[in-house]
Scaffold this motif. Structure first.
Motif, PDB file in Angstrom:
ATOM      1  N   UNK A  18     -20.865  26.849 -58.954  1.00  0.00           N
ATOM      2  CA  UNK A  18     -20.236  27.980 -59.647  1.00  0.00           C
ATOM      3  C   UNK A  18     -19.074  27.496 -60.500  1.00  0.00           C
ATOM      4  N   UNK A  31     -20.585  32.405 -66.762  1.00  0.00           N
ATOM      5  CA  UNK A  31     -20.842  31.415 -65.715  1.00  0.00           C
ATOM      6  C   UNK A  31     -21.730  31.994 -64.624  1.00  0.00           C
ATOM      7  N   UNK A  32     -21.478  33.214 -64.243  1.00  0.00           N
ATOM      8  CA  UNK A  32     -22.303  33.843 -63.203  1.00  0.00           C
ATOM      9  C   UNK A  32     -23.743  34.012 -63.680  1.00  0.00           C
ATOM     10  N   UNK A  35     -25.301  30.571 -63.719  1.00  0.00           N
ATOM     11  CA  UNK A  35     -25.588  30.118 -62.348  1.00  0.00           C
ATOM     12  C   UNK A  35     -26.895  30.723 -61.838  1.00  0.00           C
ATOM     13  N   UNK A  36     -27.046  32.008 -62.038  1.00  0.00           N
ATOM     14  CA  UNK A  36     -28.278  32.661 -61.559  1.00  0.00           C
ATOM     15  C   UNK A  36     -29.511  32.142 -62.289  1.00  0.00           C
ATOM     16  N   UNK A  37     -29.396  32.051 -63.623  1.00  0.00           N
ATOM     17  CA  UNK A  37     -30.537  31.538 -64.401  1.00  0.00           C
ATOM     18  C   UNK A  37     -30.938  30.153 -63.902  1.00  0.00           C
ATOM     19  N   UNK A  39     -30.327  28.745 -60.928  1.00  0.00           N
ATOM     20  CA  UNK A  39     -30.866  28.718 -59.564  1.00  0.00           C
ATOM     21  C   UNK A  39     -32.278  29.282 -59.499  1.00  0.00           C
ATOM     22  N   UNK A  40     -32.558  30.267 -60.351  1.00  0.00           N
ATOM     23  CA  UNK A  40     -33.931  30.795 -60.388  1.00  0.00           C
ATOM     24  C   UNK A  40     -34.895  29.676 -60.791  1.00  0.00           C
ATOM     25  N   UNK A  41     -34.479  28.869 -61.766  1.00  0.00           N
ATOM     26  CA  UNK A  41     -35.338  27.751 -62.197  1.00  0.00           C
ATOM     27  C   UNK A  41     -35.414  26.683 -61.103  1.00  0.00           C
ATOM     28  N   UNK A  43     -34.907  26.858 -57.874  1.00  0.00           N
ATOM     29  CA  UNK A  43     -35.504  27.208 -56.580  1.00  0.00           C
ATOM     30  C   UNK A  43     -36.973  26.805 -56.521  1.00  0.00           C
TER      31      UNK A  43
ATOM     32  N   UNK B  31     -31.438  35.598 -56.504  1.00  0.00           N
ATOM     33  CA  UNK B  31     -32.362  34.564 -56.989  1.00  0.00           C
ATOM     34  C   UNK B  31     -33.761  34.830 -56.453  1.00  0.00           C
ATOM     35  N   UNK B  34     -35.308  37.755 -58.323  1.00  0.00           N
ATOM     36  CA  UNK B  34     -35.699  37.413 -59.699  1.00  0.00           C
ATOM     37  C   UNK B  34     -36.927  36.511 -59.713  1.00  0.00           C
TER      38      UNK B  34
END
Lengths: 172, 223
Positions: A18, A31-32, A35-37, A39-41, A43, B31, B34
């Motif tokens: 973060x 930044x948030x 971060x989500x974008x 982590x989705x990739x 994961x 996450x 999504x």
């Protein structure tokens, strides 16, 4: 002990990631999102990340690349707000840091990413070139232009003097 | 205070105030959600893509004359019926919100031959070819086909992400605008199994899209 699941990895690495997103973007809300974008990739690649043995580096790479491409699609972001103002942490006057942050906010994202990778991560040109999928000469050029941009924005006499004596790395 | 720009940058990037509070549980949940949405969308897109390719492929193969290329077949007036100020009915369903000057063409074949000709027209189905005189919003010709058997064929032009496609009460529609033929195309299947094709020809893009929207949103949902 290395995390065995992506959730466990997140528990350990999230604060650092973060923070890295915030350094890259210079904007807490961006930044948030970043971060989500990221982590989705990431994961989906957890088994490979774990196998490589350095998931934090993997996620940072994804984050930097996402940031650069994300900026291409979304620029410009929000206008500068109070959030950008530096807190006094003993690294210089609040005014100096505030000025530097405002100057950084005007640096294009790829140049800023090069500055972060250089001065925050301590990465060399070859490493940065590999990460950003550019040539080392391009990285040197991006850093040069990033520093020049900062100089332009640091308009006070004191900071202009600082800028002129700096950047031996750029010219070496 | 540091004494050069590089050191200032290092100090800046490592300053504690870049820390932002994040909730690992919340982030992890977001996450996961999504990723689930992305997986569902990807599967859906794959299924639709395969279906469109398969059906479109069959349709193209069927429309190929021996040794030739795909061509647009002339339509007949079929059972179209409409008087001034009335809704048109095709296959028993009303076609609403036609422009005031729209009338079934006396010679459908001739009306279809008027330039610019259509790039796509289903071979079968109950159909109407309407001439619009005087032109409404630049629109000069409207073609409507209901319950075509070759319903899966693709549409020419650029697909549009039109808001009104979401107001069709479950019908899955695709709308495109094809500048070369000055025509906006629409095709959709309804939950009850009806299949629609609408082509609106006119020199003004906004005008033809407005006419298409009116016809589709007032006709398709009720079927």
């Amino acid at each position: 002990m290395a995390a065995t699941t992506f959730d466990a990895f997140l528990q350990e690495a999230l604060p650092g990631l973060a923070r890295y997103a915030n350094v890259l973007t210079g904007d807490r809300y961006a930044a948030e999102d970043l971060l989500q974008d990221t982590l989705v990739k990431a994961a989906g690649a957890w088994p490979r990340m774990r196998q490589d043995g350095n998931p934090v580096a993997y996620v940072k790479t994804v984050m930097v690349r996402t940031h650069v491409s994300w900026w291409r699609r979304h620029r410009p972001t929000r206008p500068l707000t109070e959030d950008i103002r530096a807190q006094d942490s003993g690294l210089g006057t609040v005014e100096d840091r505030d000025q530097l942050r405002r100057a950084l906010a005007a640096v294009p994202p790829t140049q800023r990413a090069v500055l972060v990778l250089t001065y925050f991560d301590g990465a060399d040109d070859a490493e940065i070139a590999d990460l950003l999928q550019r040539r080392p000469a391009t990285i040197r050029s991006l850093r040069h232009r990033g520093l020049q941009g900062l100089r332009r924005h640091l308009s006070s006499t004191e900071l202009a003097g600082v800028a002129a004596s700096s950047d031996h790395r750029e010219t070496s | 205070m540091t004494d050069n720009l590089e050191q200032r940058l290092t100090a800046e990037f490592r300053a504690g105030d870049y820390d932002i509070p994040v909730d690992a549980v919340a982030i992890s949940g977001a996450v996961r959600r999504r990723r689930a949405r992305r997986s569902t969308a990807a599967v859906g897109a794959s299924v639709v893509g395969i279906a469109v390719l398969a059906v479109g492929g069959v349709a193209v193969v069927r429309s190929l004359p021996p040794g030739g290329t795909a061509s647009v077949h002339p339509a007949t007036s079929g059972q179209a019926s409409q008087g001034p100020g009335q809704d048109l009915r095709l296959a028993g369903v009303p076609v609403r919100s036609l422009p005031a000057g729209a009338r079934p063409a006396v010679d459908a074949k001739a009306a279809l031959a008027v330039e610019p000709t259509l790039e796509s027209l289903p071979e079968s189905g109950d159909r109407a070819v309407l001439s619009v005189n005087p032109p409404s919003g630049g629109v000069t010709r409207i073609v409507v086909v209901v319950d075509s058997q070759s319903s899966g064929q693709g549409l020419p032009g650029v697909p549009g992400d039109y808001e009104w496609l979401g107001r069709l009460q479950g019908a899955k529609g695709l709308a495109t605008d094809h500048a070369e033929s000055s025509t906006a195309y629409f095709t959709a299947g309804t939950p009850s199994g009806r299949w629609w094709f609408v082509a609106v020809t006119g020199a003004d893009e906004a005008g033809r899209l407005a006419v298409l929207e009116a016809i589709v949103t007032n006709s398709v949902p009720s079927t």
